[in-house]
Write a protein that holds these residues in place. Structure first.
Motif: not given
Length: 214
Positions: A89-108
């Motif tokens: 598998v050939a993969i082109v590297r990128e700058h990876i922004d590690v954001k491992n916590v993602d959150c939101q308030l539930l709409k309802d």
């Protein structure tokens, strides 16, 4: 089990790797990142990096070989249980922004927060606390009444971070984890009381992709 977990990110492919029995395993390709887009899947074994066999190499060494300047290519030879032959598998590297916590308030239900954590890495606990406090300020009445902690696909990682995350929500004295080994007595870690603990109810979501530190 997983001894160590490292994150092949920054300038890299965006996959969390671990080592089992001298083999380097993909624990979690981050969604939308180069490894994931190239078709790398959780559970894949990395046999070679750019043609070099990596069985027996340390995880740090393999991660070092996979990382590299953005826009350069790395070729991983992957072995997958469902397929008879390893494939490249050939993969082109990128700058990876590690954001491992993602959150939101539930709409309802705007007083309930939903937090997705993709792995337990060094900043997980502080990121989680920061996000919960931010959502609390945004919630009606400035108060959260509950939290959904989504650990589906969470590849695990640093046990001390998983313990610290659990400690935010558990009452003092509650057992968080026990580590058993043949040579040493059982080590039990219990929750401590700190002023920043959260008292609202928490629901935790897991699935087959949630690793051992859940």
């Amino acid at each position: 089990g997983t001894d160590k977990t490292q994150d092949a990110s920054f300038e890299g492919i965006g996959a969390i790797l671990s080592q089992r029995d001298d083999m380097t395993i993909v624990e979690n390709p981050m969604e939308g990142k180069p490894a994931w887009r190239a078709g790398i899947r959780a559970g894949d074994t990395i046999m070679k990096v750019d043609g070099t066999e990596v069985a027996g190499f340390s995880l740090t060494k393999v991660v070092g070989m996979i990382r590299g300047k953005r826009n350069t290519k790395v070729v991983l030879t992957i072995s997958r249980e469902s397929e008879p032959e390893p494939h490249d598998v050939a993969i082109v590297r990128e700058h990876i922004d590690v954001k491992n916590v993602d959150c939101q308030l539930l709409k309802d239900y705007p007083t309930i927060a939903q937090v997705k954590m993709t792995g337990f890495v060094p900043r997980s606990t502080s990121d989680l606390r920061e996000m919960i406090d931010k959502l609390e300020r945004q919630a009606p009445g400035g108060k959260l009444t509950g939290l959904v902690l989504d650990l589906r696909g969470n590849s695990g990682g640093l046990l001390n971070q998983a313990i610290d995350v659990a400690d935010l929500f558990l009452p003092a004295g509650k057992r968080i984890v026990s580590v058993k080994s043949r040579r040493k007595p059982e080590e039990v870690t219990t929750a401590r009381t700190t002023s920043g603990d959260y008292s609202f109810p928490v629901v935790v979501l897991v699935n087959d992709g949630s690793a051992s530190a859940r």
